[in-house]
Design an enzyme around this catalytic site. Sequence first.
Site, PDB file in Angstrom:
ATOM      1  N   GLY A  15       0.515   4.967 -15.379  1.00  0.00           N
ATOM      2  CA  GLY A  15       1.831   4.672 -15.064  1.00  0.00           C
ATOM      3  C   GLY A  15       2.219   5.956 -14.399  1.00  0.00           C
ATOM      4  NE  ARG A  68      -5.884 -15.545 -12.564  1.00  0.00           N
ATOM      5  CZ  ARG A  68      -6.181 -14.344 -12.667  1.00  0.00           C
ATOM      6  NH1 ARG A  68      -5.225 -13.293 -12.681  1.00  0.00           N
ATOM      7  NH2 ARG A  68      -7.210 -13.772 -13.276  1.00  0.00           N
ATOM      8  NE  ARG A  94      -3.133 -11.097 -15.849  1.00  0.00           N
ATOM      9  CZ  ARG A  94      -3.944 -11.941 -16.274  1.00  0.00           C
ATOM     10  NH1 ARG A  94      -5.162 -11.795 -16.565  1.00  0.00           N
ATOM     11  NH2 ARG A  94      -3.847 -13.304 -16.031  1.00  0.00           N
ATOM     12  CG  ASN A 110       0.150  -4.130  -5.301  1.00  0.00           C
ATOM     13  OD1 ASN A 110       0.102  -3.759  -6.577  1.00  0.00           O
ATOM     14  ND2 ASN A 110      -0.972  -4.365  -4.771  1.00  0.00           N
ATOM     15  CG  HIS A 112      -4.543  -1.521  -2.093  1.00  0.00           C
ATOM     16  ND1 HIS A 112      -5.217  -2.019  -2.976  1.00  0.00           N
ATOM     17  CD2 HIS A 112      -5.302  -1.094  -0.806  1.00  0.00           C
ATOM     18  CE1 HIS A 112      -6.599  -2.099  -2.590  1.00  0.00           C
ATOM     19  NE2 HIS A 112      -6.553  -1.567  -1.419  1.00  0.00           N
ATOM     20  CD  GLU A 146      -4.883 -15.850   0.429  1.00  0.00           C
ATOM     21  OE1 GLU A 146      -6.115 -15.633  -0.035  1.00  0.00           O
ATOM     22  OE2 GLU A 146      -4.457 -17.008   0.085  1.00  0.00           O
ATOM     23  CG  ASP A 148      -5.219  -5.669  -2.690  1.00  0.00           C
ATOM     24  OD1 ASP A 148      -4.000  -5.292  -3.361  1.00  0.00           O
ATOM     25  OD2 ASP A 148      -6.151  -5.311  -3.035  1.00  0.00           O
ATOM     26  CD  GLN A 176       1.416  11.936   0.806  1.00  0.00           C
ATOM     27  OE1 GLN A 176       2.628  11.576   1.443  1.00  0.00           O
ATOM     28  NE2 GLN A 176       1.356  13.415   0.516  1.00  0.00           N
ATOM     29  CD  GLU A 177      -1.118   5.338  -4.997  1.00  0.00           C
ATOM     30  OE1 GLU A 177      -0.764   4.655  -5.929  1.00  0.00           O
ATOM     31  OE2 GLU A 177      -2.149   5.492  -4.731  1.00  0.00           O
TER      32      GLU A 177
HETATM   33  C1  GRF Z   1      -2.660   3.537  -8.124  1.00  0.00           C
HETATM   34  O1  GRF Z   1      -3.831   4.005  -7.652  1.00  0.00           O
HETATM   35  C2  GRF Z   1      -2.256   2.204  -7.400  1.00  0.00           C
HETATM   36  O2  GRF Z   1      -2.412   2.628  -5.937  1.00  0.00           O
HETATM   37  C3  GRF Z   1      -3.014   0.937  -7.867  1.00  0.00           C
HETATM   38  O3  GRF Z   1      -3.352   1.342  -9.130  1.00  0.00           O
HETATM   39  C4  GRF Z   1      -3.297   2.853  -9.462  1.00  0.00           C
HETATM   40  C5  GRF Z   1      -2.067   2.818 -10.342  1.00  0.00           C
HETATM   41  O4  GRF Z   1      -1.874   4.346 -11.017  1.00  0.00           O
HETATM   42  N1  GRF Z   1      -2.468  -0.201  -7.625  1.00  0.00           N
HETATM   43  P1  GRF Z   1      -0.771   4.564 -12.010  1.00  0.00           P
HETATM   44  O5  GRF Z   1      -1.106   3.693 -13.293  1.00  0.00           O
HETATM   45  O6  GRF Z   1       0.514   4.263 -11.366  1.00  0.00           O
HETATM   46  O7  GRF Z   1      -1.058   6.222 -12.397  1.00  0.00           O
END
Ligand code: GRF
Length: 220
Positions: A15, A68, A94, A110, A112, A146, A148, A176-177
């Site tokens: 998280g 699911r 998931r 999402n 990625h 689909e 990603d 960067q995320e």
């Molecule tokens: C991240 O690398 C994100 O890009 C991917 O899952 C990971 C989640 O990391 N979808 P966190 O739980 O937010 O630390």
Amino acid sequence: MARQLPIGVLISGSGTNLQSIIDAIEAKKLDARIEIVLSNKADAYGLVRAQNHGIHTEVLDHKVFTSREAYDQAVVDLLLGRGVELVVLAGFMRLLSPVFVQAYSNRIMNIHPALLPAFPGLHVQKKALDHGVRFAGCTVHFVNEECDEGPIIIQAVVPVFPDDTEEALAARILKQEHSIYPRAIQLYAEGRLHVVGRKVFVDGLNKEGSQVLVQPPLEE
Ligand code: GRF
């Protein structure tokens, strides 16, 4: 005060992206309110992060559902029950069925850890290193049926160095995320994102801020 967009954040693990969203909200850089943090795993550390900030949490274990679709319907019911308008997947491990995607069409994001459409799926930092790319990065996109594959909202690019390990590259991308995910949600909250086909148009885009990157750098 700006309206606070009601969001739900779905997690399965640590998280850190959730934390970046919480921090952006508390710093008043993100006009959103987290109505629920939902995990499919009871031991996800992200649940503790949410509780530390007084955020409502739920655990819904997919293993107790027979399909699911049944699981996804239960998740959707919880999100709708909390008034969630935008669903934020933050390390939710998931795949979503059409039941979920259609209930929140173009209202699920999402993140990625790769520059989509390169390297969808899992273990993508290793795949990027093995491929010998000069740049890697991360992508926030809307979720379609689909994996990603949905319309891209924002990407950040990082250099890849010859001596990189998977861990070093993953850490560089993760940093960067934490910056682009709150930004993408804020653009949504401001009503500046418009999905047309598989493209996302951003109102008021500042082209001057864009940069060209070269790796290895050109010599003067
Ligand atoms: C991240 O690398 C994100 O890009 C991917 O899952 C990971 C989640 O990391 N979808 P966190 O739980 O937010 O630390």
